[in-house]
Motif scaffolding. Structure first.
Motif, short mmCIF file in Angstrom:
data_model
loop_
_atom_site.label_atom_id
_atom_site.label_comp_id
_atom_site.label_asym_id
_atom_site.label_seq_id
_atom_site.Cartn_x
_atom_site.Cartn_y
_atom_site.Cartn_z
N GLN A 102 6.87 -2.55 8.96
CA GLN A 102 5.84 -2.87 7.97
C GLN A 102 4.67 -3.59 8.61
N SER A 103 4.95 -4.48 9.56
CA SER A 103 3.86 -5.20 10.23
C SER A 103 3.01 -4.24 11.06
N PHE A 104 3.67 -3.25 11.68
CA PHE A 104 2.95 -2.24 12.45
C PHE A 104 2.04 -1.44 11.52
N LEU A 105 2.55 -1.03 10.36
CA LEU A 105 1.77 -0.26 9.40
C LEU A 105 0.60 -1.09 8.86
N THR A 106 0.83 -2.37 8.62
CA THR A 106 -0.23 -3.26 8.12
C THR A 106 -1.39 -3.33 9.12
N ASN A 107 -1.06 -3.46 10.38
CA ASN A 107 -2.10 -3.49 11.43
C ASN A 107 -2.87 -2.18 11.46
N LYS A 108 -2.16 -1.05 11.25
CA LYS A 108 -2.84 0.25 11.26
C LYS A 108 -3.75 0.40 10.04
N ILE A 109 -3.31 -0.13 8.90
CA ILE A 109 -4.16 -0.09 7.70
C ILE A 109 -5.46 -0.84 7.96
N ASN A 110 -5.36 -1.95 8.67
CA ASN A 110 -6.56 -2.75 8.97
C ASN A 110 -7.52 -2.01 9.89
N SER A 111 -6.96 -1.14 10.73
CA SER A 111 -7.82 -0.43 11.68
C SER A 111 -8.22 0.96 11.19
N LEU A 112 -7.34 1.65 10.48
CA LEU A 112 -7.61 3.03 10.04
C LEU A 112 -7.92 3.14 8.55
N GLY A 113 -7.56 2.14 7.80
CA GLY A 113 -7.73 2.22 6.36
C GLY A 113 -6.46 2.69 5.68
#
Length: 321
Positions: A102-113
Motif C-alpha cells: 500500500q505504501s508503494f502504491l501511495t507513492n505511485k499515486i503521488n507521482s502518476l496520479g
C-alpha cells in the motif's frame, strides 16, 4: 553446468514500467533470460496464443501486481494479465508474484496520479484477481529494490527446488560429438555386459537342470527334502526319536558314505541302522553304490552321482561352512 532460466514477466503496462524494468535487470543480473508482454500488443486472440506459447517455452512465470487490472479480453471478460497468470498455473509452471504494498502504491499515486495507478474501470474484477494472487505465496514489495531482491532469492530457490529445463550454451561442437561417441561406446559396452549376463544366467539355469540319474538337481533336492526317516532315540543325547529328512541325512553322513558303510559285524548300532534303513534309499537314486568286500561282505559307498550332487549342494549354498 551454467543453466539459464527463461522467466516470463507479466504485468499491466503503463503503470509498472519502472517495476518491470527492475525485474528484467534483476533477471539478467542473476544470469537468466527475461521474456514478457512488452513484446506484444494485447488485443486479439492470435496474439494471446502467441503469449501462451512463450509461457509454455518459459521455465518460470513472474507476476508484478500493482493497482491496475489491465486490458480486458472480450470473450473471457478477464484481463490479459489474469489470463496469463491462470494459464501458467494450469500448466504447472513455477509461478511467483510480487505485489506492490500500500505504501508503494501511495507513492505511485503521488507521482502518476490516482487514475494511472489504481483501477477505475473494473475494480471488482481487480479485487477478485488480487484475492486469487494473494492466496498463493507472494512477495510484498515497498520499492524497486525489493523487487530485485525478490527476483534473486526466488530464482535461487527455484533452481534448488525444481528440476527446470533451462538453456545451456554449447561452447564447443566437438564436446557434443565426443559425448555422442562416449555414449555410443557405453551402449556397446552395456550390450556386451548384458550378453555376458544372459550367458551366465543360461549356464546357471542349465546347471540347475543338470540330470542326476532320472532327476534334475531341483527335482532331486525336492524329493530328498520331503522324504523323512525316524531315527531311534538311543542315537541322541535327549533320548527322543528324531524325524529327519533325507537331504539332511545325506549331508550329515556324507563323510561316512565316502569311507563306506560296511555290512555285518557292525561295531556300531548307528552304522547298522544306516546300512539297513538309509543306504538302500540313496542307492535307489544312484547316489550310493554297493561294493564287494572280502569274506562275502559288502559296503555302501558314495557313487560319482553322489559326489556331483554334494558338489552342487555346496555351489548352491546348501552346505554350511
Amino acid at each position: 553446468m551454467n543453466k539459464k532460466l527463461q522467466v516470463f514477466v507479466s504485468s499491466t503496462y503503463t503503470d509498472l514500467i519502472e517495476e518491470r524494468q527492475a525485474a528484467v535487470e534483476a533477471i539478467l543480473d542473476a544470469g537468466h533470460i527475461p521474456a514478457g508482454m512488452e513484446l506484444f500488443k494485447a488485443g486479439n486472440e492470435s496474439q494471446l496464443k502467441t503469449i501462451y506459447r512463450w509461457i509454455d517455452e518459459s521455465d518460470v512465470y513472474m507476476l508484478i501486481l500493482g493497482g491496475r487490472y489491465g486490458s480486458i479480453e472480450t470473450k473471457s471478460e478477464k484481463s490479459y494479465t489474469q489470463l496469463e497468470y491462470e494459464y501458467a498455473l494450469s500448466k504447472n509452471i513455477p509461478v511467483f508474484s510480487v505485489v506492490l504494498s500500500q505504501s508503494f502504491l501511495t507513492n505511485k499515486i503521488n507521482s502518476l496520479g490516482l487514475s494511472n495507478t489504481m483501477e477505475q474501470v473494473a475494480p471488482d474484477k481487480y479485487q477478485t484477481f488480487k484475492s486469487l494472487v494473494m492466496s498463493k505465496i507472494i512477495r510484498e514489495v515497498d520499492d524497486c529494490k525489493d523487487i530485485k531482491l525478490a527476483v534473486h532469492s526466488t530464482l535461487n530457490e527455484f533452481m534448488r527446488d525444481y528440476t527446470l529445463t533451462g538453456w545451456v550454451r554449447n561452447n564447443n561442437e566437438n564436446d557434443t560429438l565426443q559425448l555422442l561417441k562416449d555414449n555410443n561406446s557405453l551402449i556397446k559396452e552395456n550390450n556386451s555386459l548384458n550378453k555376458e549376463i544372459q550367458k551366465l544366467q543360461e549356464q546357471l539355469s542349465a546347471k540347475s537342470k543338470e540330470q542326476f540319474g532320472n532327476y534334475s538337481f531341483d527335482e532331486l533336492l525336492d524329493i530328498l527334502q520331503n522324504k523323512y526317516f525316524s531315527f531311534p532315540e538311543k542315537f541322541f543325547v535327549n533320548n527322543t526319536d528324531a524325524i529327519i529328512n533325507a537331504l539332511i541325512i545325506f549331508k550329515t553322513y556324507y563323510k561316512n558314505f565316502c569311507t563306506g558303510v560296511p555290512t555285518s559285524f557292525f561295531d556300531q548300532e548307528e552304522q547298522e541302522f544306516l546300512y539297513l534303513n538309509i543306504c538302500p534309499y540313496f542307492l535307489s537314486f544312484k547316489l550310493l553304490k554297493q561294493e564287494a568286500l572280502p569274506n562275502n561282505k559288502q559296503r555302501y559307498i558314495i557313487d560319482t552321482l553322489g559326489t556331483d550332487f554334494y558338489a552342487e549342494l555346496e555351489t548352491n549354498g546348501y552346505i554350511e561352512e
